[in-house]
Scaffold this active site. Structure first.
Site, PDB file in Angstrom:
ATOM      1  N   GLN A 115       0.832  -1.209   0.000  1.00 34.72           N
ATOM      2  CA  GLN A 115       0.000   0.000   0.000  1.00 34.72           C
ATOM      3  C   GLN A 115       0.869   1.262   0.000  1.00 34.72           C
ATOM      4  O   GLN A 115       1.532   1.550   0.994  1.00 34.72           O
ATOM      5  CB  GLN A 115      -0.879  -0.009   1.263  1.00 34.72           C
ATOM      6  CG  GLN A 115      -1.758   1.204   1.442  1.00 34.72           C
ATOM      7  CD  GLN A 115      -2.432   1.212   2.802  1.00 34.72           C
ATOM      8  OE1 GLN A 115      -1.868   0.694   3.776  1.00 34.72           O
ATOM      9  NE2 GLN A 115      -3.602   1.785   2.889  1.00 34.72           N
ATOM     10  N   GLY A 116       0.851   2.002  -1.078  1.00 38.79           N
ATOM     11  CA  GLY A 116       1.642   3.226  -1.168  1.00 38.79           C
ATOM     12  C   GLY A 116       0.815   4.453  -0.881  1.00 38.79           C
ATOM     13  O   GLY A 116       0.446   5.202  -1.803  1.00 38.79           O
ATOM     14  N   TYR A 117       0.497   4.662   0.381  1.00 34.41           N
ATOM     15  CA  TYR A 117      -0.299   5.830   0.782  1.00 34.41           C
ATOM     16  C   TYR A 117       0.597   6.878   1.462  1.00 34.41           C
ATOM     17  O   TYR A 117       0.796   7.966   0.957  1.00 34.41           O
ATOM     18  CB  TYR A 117      -1.400   5.401   1.763  1.00 34.41           C
ATOM     19  CG  TYR A 117      -2.709   4.975   1.144  1.00 34.41           C
ATOM     20  CD1 TYR A 117      -2.748   4.295  -0.072  1.00 34.41           C
ATOM     21  CD2 TYR A 117      -3.917   5.216   1.781  1.00 34.41           C
ATOM     22  CE1 TYR A 117      -3.962   3.888  -0.628  1.00 34.41           C
ATOM     23  CE2 TYR A 117      -5.125   4.816   1.239  1.00 34.41           C
ATOM     24  CZ  TYR A 117      -5.144   4.158   0.043  1.00 34.41           C
ATOM     25  OH  TYR A 117      -6.344   3.760  -0.486  1.00 34.41           O
ATOM     26  N   SER A 118       1.145   6.510   2.666  1.00 35.11           N
ATOM     27  CA  SER A 118       1.828   7.498   3.514  1.00 35.11           C
ATOM     28  C   SER A 118       3.114   8.018   2.885  1.00 35.11           C
ATOM     29  O   SER A 118       3.836   7.278   2.213  1.00 35.11           O
ATOM     30  CB  SER A 118       2.182   6.879   4.859  1.00 35.11           C
ATOM     31  OG  SER A 118       1.054   6.306   5.437  1.00 35.11           O
ATOM     32  N   SER A 129       4.400  -1.153   4.385  1.00 33.65           N
ATOM     33  CA  SER A 129       4.590  -2.494   4.941  1.00 33.65           C
ATOM     34  C   SER A 129       4.856  -3.499   3.830  1.00 33.65           C
ATOM     35  O   SER A 129       4.118  -3.543   2.838  1.00 33.65           O
ATOM     36  CB  SER A 129       3.342  -2.941   5.707  1.00 33.65           C
ATOM     37  OG  SER A 129       3.069  -2.047   6.745  1.00 33.65           O
ATOM     38  N   GLU A 142      -9.445  -1.205   5.266  1.00 31.50           N
ATOM     39  CA  GLU A 142      -8.230  -1.374   6.067  1.00 31.50           C
ATOM     40  C   GLU A 142      -8.580  -1.271   7.554  1.00 31.50           C
ATOM     41  O   GLU A 142      -8.165  -2.091   8.366  1.00 31.50           O
ATOM     42  CB  GLU A 142      -7.182  -0.304   5.706  1.00 31.50           C
ATOM     43  CG  GLU A 142      -5.928  -0.457   6.555  1.00 31.50           C
ATOM     44  CD  GLU A 142      -4.800   0.506   6.205  1.00 31.50           C
ATOM     45  OE1 GLU A 142      -5.052   1.507   5.507  1.00 31.50           O
ATOM     46  OE2 GLU A 142      -3.667   0.257   6.648  1.00 31.50           O
ATOM     47  N   GLU A 194      -6.282   9.223  17.381  1.00 27.66           N
ATOM     48  CA  GLU A 194      -6.756  10.615  17.480  1.00 27.66           C
ATOM     49  C   GLU A 194      -7.571  10.988  16.242  1.00 27.66           C
ATOM     50  O   GLU A 194      -8.629  11.623  16.340  1.00 27.66           O
ATOM     51  CB  GLU A 194      -5.578  11.592  17.618  1.00 27.66           C
ATOM     52  CG  GLU A 194      -4.826  11.529  18.936  1.00 27.66           C
ATOM     53  CD  GLU A 194      -3.801  10.395  18.980  1.00 27.66           C
ATOM     54  OE1 GLU A 194      -3.719   9.619  18.004  1.00 27.66           O
ATOM     55  OE2 GLU A 194      -3.102  10.269  19.995  1.00 27.66           O
TER      56      GLU A 194
HETATM   57  C1  FAD Z   1       2.544  -0.903  11.650  1.00 29.48           C
HETATM   58  C2  FAD Z   1       2.280   0.151  10.621  1.00 29.48           C
HETATM   59  C3  FAD Z   1       2.066  -0.224   9.313  1.00 29.48           C
HETATM   60  C4  FAD Z   1       1.851   0.762   8.335  1.00 29.48           C
HETATM   61  N1  FAD Z   1       1.733   0.345   7.041  1.00 29.48           N
HETATM   62  C5  FAD Z   1       1.551   1.272   6.080  1.00 29.48           C
HETATM   63  C6  FAD Z   1       1.484   0.869   4.718  1.00 29.48           C
HETATM   64  O1  FAD Z   1       1.608  -0.316   4.382  1.00 29.48           O
HETATM   65  N2  FAD Z   1       1.320   1.812   3.775  1.00 29.48           N
HETATM   66  C7  FAD Z   1       1.169   3.121   4.094  1.00 29.48           C
HETATM   67  O2  FAD Z   1       0.974   3.905   3.183  1.00 29.48           O
HETATM   68  N3  FAD Z   1       1.248   3.554   5.377  1.00 29.48           N
HETATM   69  C8  FAD Z   1       1.450   2.658   6.365  1.00 29.48           C
HETATM   70  N4  FAD Z   1       1.564   3.075   7.690  1.00 29.48           N
HETATM   71  C9  FAD Z   1       1.544   4.504   7.981  1.00 29.48           C
HETATM   72  C10 FAD Z   1       0.341   4.960   8.775  1.00 29.48           C
HETATM   73  O3  FAD Z   1      -0.833   4.939   8.015  1.00 29.48           O
HETATM   74  C11 FAD Z   1       0.676   6.372   9.287  1.00 29.48           C
HETATM   75  O4  FAD Z   1       1.763   6.208  10.203  1.00 29.48           O
HETATM   76  C12 FAD Z   1      -0.478   7.015  10.004  1.00 29.48           C
HETATM   77  O5  FAD Z   1      -1.483   7.355   9.089  1.00 29.48           O
HETATM   78  C13 FAD Z   1      -0.061   8.260  10.808  1.00 29.48           C
HETATM   79  O6  FAD Z   1       0.615   9.172  10.012  1.00 29.48           O
HETATM   80  P1  FAD Z   1       2.027   9.786  10.460  1.00 29.48           P
HETATM   81  O7  FAD Z   1       2.907   8.619  10.842  1.00 29.48           O
HETATM   82  O8  FAD Z   1       2.489  10.699   9.371  1.00 29.48           O
HETATM   83  O9  FAD Z   1       1.759  10.595  11.794  1.00 29.48           O
HETATM   84  P2  FAD Z   1       1.293  12.124  11.908  1.00 29.48           P
HETATM   85  O10 FAD Z   1       0.139  12.351  11.014  1.00 29.48           O
HETATM   86  O11 FAD Z   1       2.486  12.991  11.765  1.00 29.48           O
HETATM   87  O12 FAD Z   1       0.775  12.151  13.382  1.00 29.48           O
HETATM   88  C14 FAD Z   1       1.618  12.360  14.509  1.00 29.48           C
HETATM   89  C15 FAD Z   1       0.748  12.533  15.736  1.00 29.48           C
HETATM   90  O13 FAD Z   1      -0.131  13.656  15.576  1.00 29.48           O
HETATM   91  C16 FAD Z   1      -1.463  13.271  15.770  1.00 29.48           C
HETATM   92  N5  FAD Z   1      -2.369  13.998  14.851  1.00 29.48           N
HETATM   93  C17 FAD Z   1      -2.151  14.242  13.542  1.00 29.48           C
HETATM   94  N6  FAD Z   1      -3.191  14.921  13.007  1.00 29.48           N
HETATM   95  C18 FAD Z   1      -4.082  15.104  14.019  1.00 29.48           C
HETATM   96  C19 FAD Z   1      -5.356  15.729  14.100  1.00 29.48           C
HETATM   97  N7  FAD Z   1      -5.932  16.295  13.041  1.00 29.48           N
HETATM   98  N8  FAD Z   1      -5.985  15.720  15.301  1.00 29.48           N
HETATM   99  C20 FAD Z   1      -5.414  15.140  16.395  1.00 29.48           C
HETATM  100  N9  FAD Z   1      -4.201  14.547  16.369  1.00 29.48           N
HETATM  101  C21 FAD Z   1      -3.554  14.523  15.210  1.00 29.48           C
HETATM  102  C22 FAD Z   1      -1.494  11.788  15.441  1.00 29.48           C
HETATM  103  O14 FAD Z   1      -2.585  11.124  16.027  1.00 29.48           O
HETATM  104  C23 FAD Z   1      -0.161  11.333  15.983  1.00 29.48           C
HETATM  105  O15 FAD Z   1      -0.242  11.067  17.350  1.00 29.48           O
HETATM  106  C24 FAD Z   1       1.794   2.133   8.683  1.00 29.48           C
HETATM  107  C25 FAD Z   1       1.990   2.507  10.023  1.00 29.48           C
HETATM  108  C26 FAD Z   1       2.242   1.538  10.978  1.00 29.48           C
HETATM  109  C27 FAD Z   1       2.487   1.975  12.390  1.00 29.48           C
END
Ligand code: FAD
Length: 393
Positions: free
Chosen positions: A136-139, A171, A253, A378
């Site tokens: 999954q190429g999202y983040s 992942s 998901e 959150e």
């Molecule tokens: C085990 C694992 C597997 C994953 N696999 C994939 C994958 O296969 N493909 C993929 O694309 N991504 C994947 N991810 C990424 C995952 O989707 C992101 O880590 C997640 O969406 C959070 O984004 P971020 O890490 O940029 O955190 P940020 O968005 O930077 O958030 C940091 C903190 O700020 C808080 N925050 C942010 N915005 C708000 C808001 N509006 N209100 C309140 N709090 C807020 C968050 O809750 C968090 O605590 C994976 C993550 C994990 C941990």
């Protein structure tokens, strides 16, 4: 005998004959660790045994890895009731899942809804048979919770795009064969400038770099795209309309992640590990905690089943998936806390027989990620507040 009763007895007989004995020992290592003896399929997958391979082939040939998908796309073509019976019969013999994959869990449902007939014909049967593994190429480094800020660019070159950019936390990118990927096709419109494309991870210009997790496993990757050519036949839905598909996929998901909160047999685990006095666990507090957890988990499973039945009957899971994800995360964490408690100091072994080579500690640590992956808790709470409780944004 009703049709469903006949289906049950045929299914039971088929499973008796075709499910190898070694595939009948339950889920095995935790699904949440993402490693262990789970079959992920794909070109690079190393089968743990001949039986694992055979089990996948047999289930895949009947479409029973994706029982409700249409047969023309490699599915089993089963009705909701038949699929439920199949699940019950699999559970009855403690069958391991023949295949677990992001294709089944996330891309498949999105392609069934938004893909063209040709795209479905090309990709869905390979998912069903475990031939192609997807990631999954999202983040991206600056687009996680605020996913629509993504910057990976796809330039229009007539019949194809040239893709440049970086994804993160992908992942199993290094194990995957293909990627479903969000790309920016219009820099001037945040939500209406995103497209949903599919491409082979072996395309020139794609590279991956693993990142290690707290559990010691390394399923995560940074993924880089350097002038990758993607044919427009691999655009799903319309150009610039990928956000709708992205959100639909996320509901799958999130519902899938909530499934991790399914109850494990904590009761029998505790009895086996700690023994009983007069038929009861000696530690009354632990007994109480396990009972409380099993009641919570059972209620959660019923709620989840109701929501899934409603969704299959044509309802839209939508924001409800955020409720399931949020609560499923908590249940799963609580379950692993109790597993650690039951196992005592064995739970903190990093290697060695009592912890199955650190599986207990690794799985417990892995649950910490449940509240981040698929959208943080959150952010789920924000969605629940806005879309379900109708609170002001
Ligand atoms: C085990 C694992 C597997 C994953 N696999 C994939 C994958 O296969 N493909 C993929 O694309 N991504 C994947 N991810 C990424 C995952 O989707 C992101 O880590 C997640 O969406 C959070 O984004 P971020 O890490 O940029 O955190 P940020 O968005 O930077 O958030 C940091 C903190 O700020 C808080 N925050 C942010 N915005 C708000 C808001 N509006 N209100 C309140 N709090 C807020 C968050 O809750 C968090 O605590 C994976 C993550 C994990 C941990």
């Amino acid at each position: 005998m009703s049709d469903l009763e006949a289906f049950r007895s045929e299914t039971r007989a088929w499973l008796e004959e075709n499910c190898p004995a070694t595939m009948r020992s339950g889920v095995g290592e935790s699904l949440t660790s993402g490693e262990g003896d789970i079959c992920w399929g794909g070109r690079k997958f190393q089968f743990k045994s001949e039986d694992q391979k055979l089990w996948l082939e047999r289930m895949g040939s009947r479409g029973w890895t994706v029982p409700t998908w249409p047969t023309e796309y490699g599915g089993g073509g089963l009705s909701k009731d038949e699929a439920k019976i199949l699940q019950e019969e699999l559970r009855r013999i403690k069958a391991k899942p023949a295949l677990v994959s992001f294709g089944i869990w996330m891309l498949g449902p999105a392609l069934l809804k938004f893909g063209t007939h040709e795209q479905k014909l090309e990709h869905l049967p390979k998912i069903a048979r475990g031939e192609i593994r997807w990631c999954q190429g999202y983040s991206e480094p600056n687009a996680g919770s605020d996913l629509a800020s993504l910057a990976t660019k796809a330039e229009d070159k007539g019949d194809h795009y040239i893709v440049n950019g970086q994804k993160v936390w992908t992942s199993y990118a290094d194990q995957a064969d293909w990627i479903f990927c969000l790309v920016r096709t219009n820099p001037d419109d945040k939500h209406n400038g995103i497209s949903f494309v599919l491409f082979d991870m072996e395309s020139e210009g794609v590279s991956t770099k693993p990142i290690q997790l707290i559990s010691g496993y390394s399923p995560f990757c940074e993924t880089f795209f350097d002038n990758v050519t993607v044919s427009k036949t691999n655009l799903v839905g319309e150009e610039n309309k990928g956000w709708t598909i992205a959100k639909y996929l996320l509901t799958h998901e999130r519902t899938g992640i909530s499934d991790m909160g399914m109850p494990a047999p904590l009761n029998s685990l505790a009895v086996e590990k700690l023994g009983t006095i007069d038929g009861e666990l000696e530690d009354k507090m632990l007994r109480h905690q396990i009972a409380e957890h099993e009641i919570d988990a059972a209620s959660f499973v019923f709620t989840m089943e109701r929501a899934k039945d409603e969704a299959k009957a044509g309802g839209d899971m939508g924001a409800f998936s955020s409720m399931l994800k949020g609560y499923g995360t908590e249940i799963n964490k609580a379950r692993h806390e109790l597993i650690v408690k039951v196992n005592g100091s064995d739970a903190f072994e990093w290697e060695g027989q009592f912890s199955n080579n650190g599986e207990i500690a690794r799985s417990w640590l892995r649950t910490k990620a449940n509240s981040i992956e698929g959208g943080t808790t959150e952010v789920q709470l924000n969605i629940i507040a806005k879309r379900i409780l109708d609170l002001p944004a």
